[in-house]
Design an enzyme around this catalytic site. Structure first.
Site, PDB file in Angstrom:
ATOM      1  N   TYR A   1      -0.060   7.782   3.115  1.00 45.16           N
ATOM      2  CA  TYR A   1       0.915   7.047   4.249  1.00 45.16           C
ATOM      3  C   TYR A   1       2.420   6.909   4.236  1.00 45.16           C
ATOM      4  O   TYR A   1       2.611   7.708   2.781  1.00 45.16           O
ATOM      5  CB  TYR A   1      -0.415   5.117   4.502  1.00 45.16           C
ATOM      6  CG  TYR A   1      -1.611   5.211   4.898  1.00 45.16           C
ATOM      7  CD1 TYR A   1      -1.794   6.050   5.365  1.00 45.16           C
ATOM      8  CD2 TYR A   1      -2.517   4.573   3.667  1.00 45.16           C
ATOM      9  CE1 TYR A   1      -3.798   6.060   6.242  1.00 45.16           C
ATOM     10  CE2 TYR A   1      -3.921   5.039   3.430  1.00 45.16           C
ATOM     11  CZ  TYR A   1      -4.184   5.154   5.349  1.00 45.16           C
ATOM     12  OH  TYR A   1      -5.654   5.570   5.566  1.00 45.16           O
TER      13      TYR A   1
ATOM     14  N   HIS B   1      -2.605   6.874  -1.037  1.00 42.17           N
ATOM     15  CA  HIS B   1      -3.465   6.809   0.646  1.00 42.17           C
ATOM     16  C   HIS B   1      -2.950   8.167   1.302  1.00 42.17           C
ATOM     17  O   HIS B   1      -3.604   8.003   2.352  1.00 42.17           O
ATOM     18  CB  HIS B   1      -4.545   6.003   0.674  1.00 42.17           C
ATOM     19  CG  HIS B   1      -5.254   5.712  -0.872  1.00 42.17           C
ATOM     20  ND1 HIS B   1      -6.056   4.173  -0.708  1.00 42.17           N
ATOM     21  CD2 HIS B   1      -4.785   5.481  -2.249  1.00 42.17           C
ATOM     22  CE1 HIS B   1      -6.176   4.067  -1.605  1.00 42.17           C
ATOM     23  NE2 HIS B   1      -5.819   4.762  -2.859  1.00 42.17           N
TER      24      HIS B   1
ATOM     25  N   HIS C   1       0.871  -1.220   0.256  1.00 39.47           N
ATOM     26  CA  HIS C   1      -0.287  -0.654  -0.154  1.00 39.47           C
ATOM     27  C   HIS C   1       0.561   1.046  -0.468  1.00 39.47           C
ATOM     28  O   HIS C   1       1.428   1.655   1.141  1.00 39.47           O
ATOM     29  CB  HIS C   1      -0.716   0.104   1.047  1.00 39.47           C
ATOM     30  CG  HIS C   1      -2.109   0.548   0.823  1.00 39.47           C
ATOM     31  ND1 HIS C   1      -1.749   2.216   0.253  1.00 39.47           N
ATOM     32  CD2 HIS C   1      -2.912   0.847   2.361  1.00 39.47           C
ATOM     33  CE1 HIS C   1      -3.059   2.849   0.820  1.00 39.47           C
ATOM     34  NE2 HIS C   1      -4.351   2.494   1.694  1.00 39.47           N
TER      35      HIS C   1
HETATM   36  C1  LIG Z   1     -14.289   1.267   3.451  1.00 42.52           C
HETATM   37  C2  LIG Z   1     -13.594   1.835   2.842  1.00 42.52           C
HETATM   38  C3  LIG Z   1     -12.979   1.253   3.134  1.00 42.52           C
HETATM   39  C4  LIG Z   1     -11.530   0.957   2.093  1.00 42.52           C
HETATM   40  N1  LIG Z   1     -10.461   1.275   2.762  1.00 42.52           N
HETATM   41  C5  LIG Z   1      -9.109   0.971   1.889  1.00 42.52           C
HETATM   42  C6  LIG Z   1      -7.683  -0.226   2.314  1.00 42.52           C
HETATM   43  O1  LIG Z   1      -7.710  -0.271   3.762  1.00 42.52           O
HETATM   44  N2  LIG Z   1      -6.755   0.283   1.249  1.00 42.52           N
HETATM   45  C7  LIG Z   1      -6.434   1.006   0.567  1.00 42.52           C
HETATM   46  O2  LIG Z   1      -5.742   0.260  -0.494  1.00 42.52           O
HETATM   47  N3  LIG Z   1      -8.008   1.666  -0.174  1.00 42.52           N
HETATM   48  C8  LIG Z   1      -8.859   1.782   0.889  1.00 42.52           C
HETATM   49  N4  LIG Z   1     -10.147   2.111   0.410  1.00 42.52           N
HETATM   50  C9  LIG Z   1     -10.182   2.528  -0.912  1.00 42.52           C
HETATM   51  C10 LIG Z   1     -10.829   0.959  -1.411  1.00 42.52           C
HETATM   52  O3  LIG Z   1      -9.839   0.142  -2.086  1.00 42.52           O
HETATM   53  C11 LIG Z   1     -11.105   1.990  -3.585  1.00 42.52           C
HETATM   54  O4  LIG Z   1     -10.242   2.317  -4.063  1.00 42.52           O
HETATM   55  C12 LIG Z   1     -12.169   3.107  -3.281  1.00 42.52           C
HETATM   56  O5  LIG Z   1     -13.375   2.550  -2.654  1.00 42.52           O
HETATM   57  C13 LIG Z   1     -13.308   3.334  -4.831  1.00 42.52           C
HETATM   58  O6  LIG Z   1     -13.145   2.323  -5.159  1.00 42.52           O
HETATM   59  P1  LIG Z   1     -15.270   2.102  -5.596  1.00 42.52           P
HETATM   60  O7  LIG Z   1     -15.653   3.148  -6.161  1.00 42.52           O
HETATM   61  O8  LIG Z   1     -14.546   0.765  -6.402  1.00 42.52           O
HETATM   62  O9  LIG Z   1     -15.213   2.126  -4.466  1.00 42.52           O
HETATM   63  C14 LIG Z   1     -11.611   1.896   1.093  1.00 42.52           C
HETATM   64  C15 LIG Z   1     -12.700   1.810   0.242  1.00 42.52           C
HETATM   65  C16 LIG Z   1     -14.060   1.781   1.377  1.00 42.52           C
HETATM   66  C17 LIG Z   1     -15.118   2.183   0.443  1.00 42.52           C
END
Ligand SMILES: Cc1cc2nc3c(=O)[nH]c(=O)nc-3n(C[C@H](O)[C@H](O)[C@H](O)COP(=O)(O)O)c2cc1C
Length: 427
Positions: free
Chosen positions: A205, A203, A200
């Site tokens: 980090y 975002h 990762h």
């Molecule tokens: C509840 C939630 C938790 C997330 N946690 C992470 C995470 O732990 N690691 C990460 O790289 N992205 C995380 N994301 C981002 C998602 O991987 C993804 O990029 C984001 O939901 C947008 O995609 P979508 O439009 O298909 O939902 C999270 C998103 C959501 C909704």
């Protein structure tokens, strides 16, 4: 909708897949309180989403106590509890074994997303005895002592509008120790039976805090030039490949995007910015070609909606922003962020991405690949239960053929259409 391109088989690194619908990593904050290990419920959640030859990526799994905020700032977590999982102890590793076994039993593949949050591990997020009781200096740490800046940009869910504690800058010795922590986490992931690990590096980090010069003002070999700021990324990637082998390591990046219309930066997480993001991410991505990765995942900068009114979420209609990096990266590219069933199929058909990772729609549809293949309605996600303990909004989303749940259904073509036009057809 012609979903065919999503169902062409593909081999990524060492992993043969039957289709291209990937579970995006999503933190769900449901780990065991005492051990920060996944539970039986976690195993059920991933097994529900597994399919023959389909790839799942876990939620962010923390590599060390120092890497771990406990996320009590989410209102529901403060209310109902819940923790983020780690993979640095034997107990955690054994518990992940159960998760992996459940996915493999259905013919699925699973990568473990490895995370160090760096300066985001703020004490006010919530500390845990496994973090505070180690005797080691407390987090947060980062590339430099730059604190998270307070922002309140409209529509930015990663706002940080409180005073942040400035992190300690990692010494070169400590950077070597952190690289060792990543390697140990990968070793544990291997023991647990994961098919691969994903770094990762997105975002806001730790890795991004080294990449971006809005945070990193070091003057040693981890700071200064773009190449130097990329050193931690490359050294961690190499250490993960050393443990996992070729074709079993993925990397996630979230290049900052400058909106051509407004000139504003998009996809800024926890205040991490760079003065020249296009050059930074171009160098990083071009150099990643030299590593035998399973894939590179890029986040599209278009997650805007904070509500459950998915008909109103305009971000679903935004065009793809990362196409410049497609021409730079020679390996397998996964796109994530704001895809609908229609735009996902289109992106693969056009060659913009090789696979698509779905977050929220996979969260609410355990059998998402099957639904996309058949073009059937989708369960609409419930945002209030994204984070926090318990089965509600976690393992209780119904499958297409199972008993009807409490969630409303939506035709795939209606996602991102205006509320006014879709309201008529929604029950
Ligand atoms: C509840 C939630 C938790 C997330 N946690 C992470 C995470 O732990 N690691 C990460 O790289 N992205 C995380 N994301 C981002 C998602 O991987 C993804 O990029 C984001 O939901 C947008 O995609 P979508 O439009 O298909 O939902 C999270 C998103 C959501 C909704």
């Amino acid at each position: 909708m012609d979903a065919t391109p999503l169902f062409d088989p593909i081999t990524i690194g060492k992993i043969a897949l039957n289709h291209r619908v990937v579970l995006a990593p999503m933190t769900r904050i449901r780990a065991d309180e005492a051990t920060l290990a996944p539970t039986d419920l976690t195993a059920l959640y991933y097994a529900q989403r597994a399919s023959e030859g389909g790839l799942l990526i876990t939620e962010a799994v923390h590599i060390s106590p120092e890497a771990t905020p406990v996320w009590s700032i989410y209102p529901r977590v403060a209310e109902v509890g819940g923790h983020v999982p780690g993979i640095w102890t034997d107990v955690q590793t054994q518990a992940w074994k159960e998760v992996v076994a459940g996915v493999h039993a259905k013919g699925g593949k699973i990568f473990c997303q490895l995370l160090h949050t760096g300066r985001v591990a703020q004490p006010e997020i919530g500390q845990h005895p496994l973090v505070t009781g180690t005797g080691a200096p407390l987090p947060p740490v980062s590339s430099s002592t730059t604190a998270i800046e307070a922002t309140s940009e409209e529509g930015n869910q990663y706002n940080w509008n409180k005073a942040a504690i400035p992190p300690r800058a990692l010494s070169e010795d400590n950077i070597q120790r952190v690289i060792g922590d990543y390697a140990r986490a990968a070793q544990n992931a291997r023991v647990a039976g994961f098919d691969g690990v994903e770094l990762h590096a997105a975002h806001g980090y730790l890795i991004e805090q080294f990449l971006n010069n809005g945070v990193n003002n070091r003057t040693d070999r981890y700071g200064g030039s773009i190449e130097n700021r990329c050193n931690l990324l490359f050294e961690v990637v190499q250490s993960l490949i050393d443990v996992m082998g070729e074709g079993r390591v993925g990397v996630r990046l979230s290049p900052t995007h400058i909106d051509p219309q407004t000139g504003k930066s998009q996809q800024v997480y926890f205040g991490v910015r760079d003065s020249d993001p296009v050059s930074l991410y171009s160098v990083a991505i071009e150099c990643l070609n030299t590593f035998p990765l399973a894939y590179l995942m890029l986040t599209e900068p278009r997650v805007g909606g904070l509500g459950d009114h998915v008909e109103e979420e305009r971000a679903y209609q935004h065009p793809l922003a990362n196409s410049r990096y497609r021409s730079l990266y020679k390996g397998t590219l996964i796109g994530a962020g704001g895809f609908t069933p229609t735009t996902a199929a289109q992106a693969v058909r056009d060659g913009a991405y090789d696979l698509i990772a779905f977050g929220r729609w996979f969260l609410s549809n355990p059998d998402l690949p099957e639904r996309l293949r058949l073009g059937t309605p989708l369960n609409v996600y419930e945002r209030s239960t994204f984070y926090g303990a318990g089965a509600e909004g976690y393992t209780d989303y119904p499958t297409r053929t199972g008993p009807k749940g409490r969630f409303r259904l939506m035709e795939p073509a209606q996602i991102g259409t205006s509320l006014a036009t879709s309201r008529k057809t929604i029950q």
